[in-house]
Design a protein around this motif. Sequence first.
Motif, PDB file in Angstrom:
ATOM      1  N   GLY A  34     -40.518 -54.081  16.232  1.00  0.00           N
ATOM      2  CA  GLY A  34     -41.416 -54.477  15.156  1.00  0.00           C
ATOM      3  C   GLY A  34     -41.066 -55.875  14.697  1.00  0.00           C
ATOM      4  O   GLY A  34     -40.338 -56.602  15.390  1.00  0.00           O
ATOM      5  N   ASP A  60     -49.763 -53.266  11.575  1.00  0.00           N
ATOM      6  CA  ASP A  60     -49.119 -53.382  10.262  1.00  0.00           C
ATOM      7  C   ASP A  60     -50.168 -53.746   9.216  1.00  0.00           C
ATOM      8  O   ASP A  60     -50.877 -54.736   9.349  1.00  0.00           O
ATOM      9  CB  ASP A  60     -48.032 -54.463  10.318  1.00  0.00           C
ATOM     10  CG  ASP A  60     -47.214 -54.531   9.036  1.00  0.00           C
ATOM     11  OD1 ASP A  60     -47.479 -53.723   8.125  1.00  0.00           O
ATOM     12  OD2 ASP A  60     -46.318 -55.383   8.949  1.00  0.00           O
ATOM     13  N   ASP A  79     -46.372 -59.323  12.302  1.00  0.00           N
ATOM     14  CA  ASP A  79     -45.201 -59.120  13.163  1.00  0.00           C
ATOM     15  C   ASP A  79     -45.137 -60.168  14.263  1.00  0.00           C
ATOM     16  O   ASP A  79     -44.057 -60.650  14.631  1.00  0.00           O
ATOM     17  CB  ASP A  79     -45.224 -57.717  13.781  1.00  0.00           C
ATOM     18  CG  ASP A  79     -44.904 -56.626  12.770  1.00  0.00           C
ATOM     19  OD1 ASP A  79     -44.515 -56.956  11.629  1.00  0.00           O
ATOM     20  OD2 ASP A  79     -45.057 -55.433  13.104  1.00  0.00           O
ATOM     21  N   GLN A 224     -50.155 -47.702   8.471  1.00  0.00           N
ATOM     22  CA  GLN A 224     -48.733 -47.886   8.750  1.00  0.00           C
ATOM     23  C   GLN A 224     -47.909 -47.973   7.476  1.00  0.00           C
ATOM     24  O   GLN A 224     -46.838 -47.381   7.360  1.00  0.00           O
ATOM     25  CB  GLN A 224     -48.522 -49.148   9.591  1.00  0.00           C
ATOM     26  CG  GLN A 224     -47.049 -49.486   9.796  1.00  0.00           C
ATOM     27  CD  GLN A 224     -46.830 -50.657  10.711  1.00  0.00           C
ATOM     28  OE1 GLN A 224     -47.555 -50.834  11.687  1.00  0.00           O
ATOM     29  NE2 GLN A 224     -45.836 -51.474  10.425  1.00  0.00           N
ATOM     30  N   ASN A 225     -48.422 -48.720   6.505  1.00  0.00           N
ATOM     31  CA  ASN A 225     -47.662 -48.910   5.278  1.00  0.00           C
ATOM     32  C   ASN A 225     -47.495 -47.609   4.495  1.00  0.00           C
ATOM     33  O   ASN A 225     -46.457 -47.362   3.881  1.00  0.00           O
ATOM     34  CB  ASN A 225     -48.362 -49.962   4.423  1.00  0.00           C
ATOM     35  CG  ASN A 225     -47.375 -50.806   3.665  1.00  0.00           C
ATOM     36  OD1 ASN A 225     -46.405 -51.278   4.246  1.00  0.00           O
ATOM     37  ND2 ASN A 225     -47.590 -50.959   2.385  1.00  0.00           N
ATOM     38  N   THR A 296     -43.304 -46.338  13.266  1.00  0.00           N
ATOM     39  CA  THR A 296     -44.334 -47.337  12.937  1.00  0.00           C
ATOM     40  C   THR A 296     -44.116 -48.697  13.598  1.00  0.00           C
ATOM     41  O   THR A 296     -45.030 -49.509  13.626  1.00  0.00           O
ATOM     42  CB  THR A 296     -44.444 -47.533  11.408  1.00  0.00           C
ATOM     43  OG1 THR A 296     -43.150 -47.856  10.870  1.00  0.00           O
ATOM     44  CG2 THR A 296     -44.985 -46.279  10.742  1.00  0.00           C
ATOM     45  N   SER A 297     -42.923 -48.949  14.150  1.00  0.00           N
ATOM     46  CA  SER A 297     -42.690 -50.207  14.862  1.00  0.00           C
ATOM     47  C   SER A 297     -42.575 -50.012  16.368  1.00  0.00           C
ATOM     48  O   SER A 297     -43.042 -50.841  17.143  1.00  0.00           O
ATOM     49  CB  SER A 297     -41.419 -50.893  14.349  1.00  0.00           C
ATOM     50  OG  SER A 297     -41.594 -51.364  13.036  1.00  0.00           O
TER      51      SER A 297
END
Length: 435
Positions: A34, A60, A79, A224-225, A296-297
């Motif tokens: 990420g 993201d 990213d 994602q957040n 998530t990454s």
Amino acid sequence: MATSPSQHRHHHHRRCYSNPNPPHPQPALLVFSGGTAFNGVVEELKNFTTRVAHVLPVSDDGGSTAEIVRVLGGPAVGDIRSRCLRLSDQSTVEALAVRNLLGHRLPLDPLQAKSEWYSIVEGDHFLWKGVSKPYRETIRAFLVYFQNQILRRAEESFCFSNGSIGNFFFAGARIFFQSLDAAIFLFSRVSDIPPESLVLPVISTNDRLTLGCELWDGTIIRGQNEISHPTSGTMELIKKESFSAPALPSKIKRVFYMSSEGQNLLHEVFPSANVAVLEQLNSVDCIVYGMGSLFTSICPSLVLLGIGEIISSRSCLKVLMLNGTQDRETNGFSASCFVTAITDALNRTYGEPSNRLQNLPSHYINTLLVARDGEIPVDVDCLAAQGIFDVIVVDSLRDPKVGIIYDPRSLIRSLADLIDRYMKSQVNGLIDTRR
């Protein structure tokens, strides 16, 4: 049985990575990561090899990226911008000036942020000092184009708070060229990234991408957040330190991509992997799963069709850099849980039945690098049952915000020695077969 990393074997590493006049080209790596955790070792990695394909997600939806996506749409570039800046040249006064400009963030106060933004766009901000006319005109042209795009959507009322100038430049270039790859190429040239260092979005798209996750209790989380670092409002800064957010109600079962358009926002979609990523996977000497937010990454790059197929077919080094600390996504995980999650993502175990693979963990990972005194229990018996026997302990540091992290020099030395030993064994094996 879970034991601490310091109980495992530790390799002693030479002080330099390679002969200054190497007889062979630099090893080629592909790194899944990420935009935050792996950034801390990028500078050190450049001292070992610049032949690295950095594969990054474009889902993201936090911070300055979220505001750009909200108003202008398109993929998240935060990213990618962050990695490009880490790879950028710093050897001249102008290179540093460009890096400082594109790495600058506006103030948190919206009015102050807007005022400073206009000063930058108009070309009279102190950050332009040291940037020559050709660079200034190129960068400013895309910042102005970005500003024009915002003005055309005045009803959305863009908020510049904590905005990244690099993200604005990136977004302007992407919209102008109607190509994420062209924007990356331009950013790479402007920031003078070595041509053999590639920054690749795992999905090459002009569309907005939304990440979703399914928990084991059946809950679906969108964005994602919301999965990794939920905040209470748009003006709140995202805190990426461990456990800065409340625990998930249940462990994560899988991540997937969701529709960003239309009425059926829970509808799963299946974007194609970037062809350039598949090509690199087929040719590199070593595949690395970098440290960072696992679900998530890392996993958003692994669940795409074609990724698991190629990695499982390669007989190269496949290295997992285990996180030094727990986070909201992996609370309670041991090392073998990380391996299982990566295997399930690459096999698409809980996705569309017709797309599932049944490869073993050892088809995807054959070596673990572990931070000394890290929080993640290293359950060697479970790892052995998964077919993973090579566990290498790396010196660590304690970061006051994050906790245990890898010592960058020790990590890259470990990786360099690992690759060196592997390549020598391959050469020896080839010689043996010819006798």
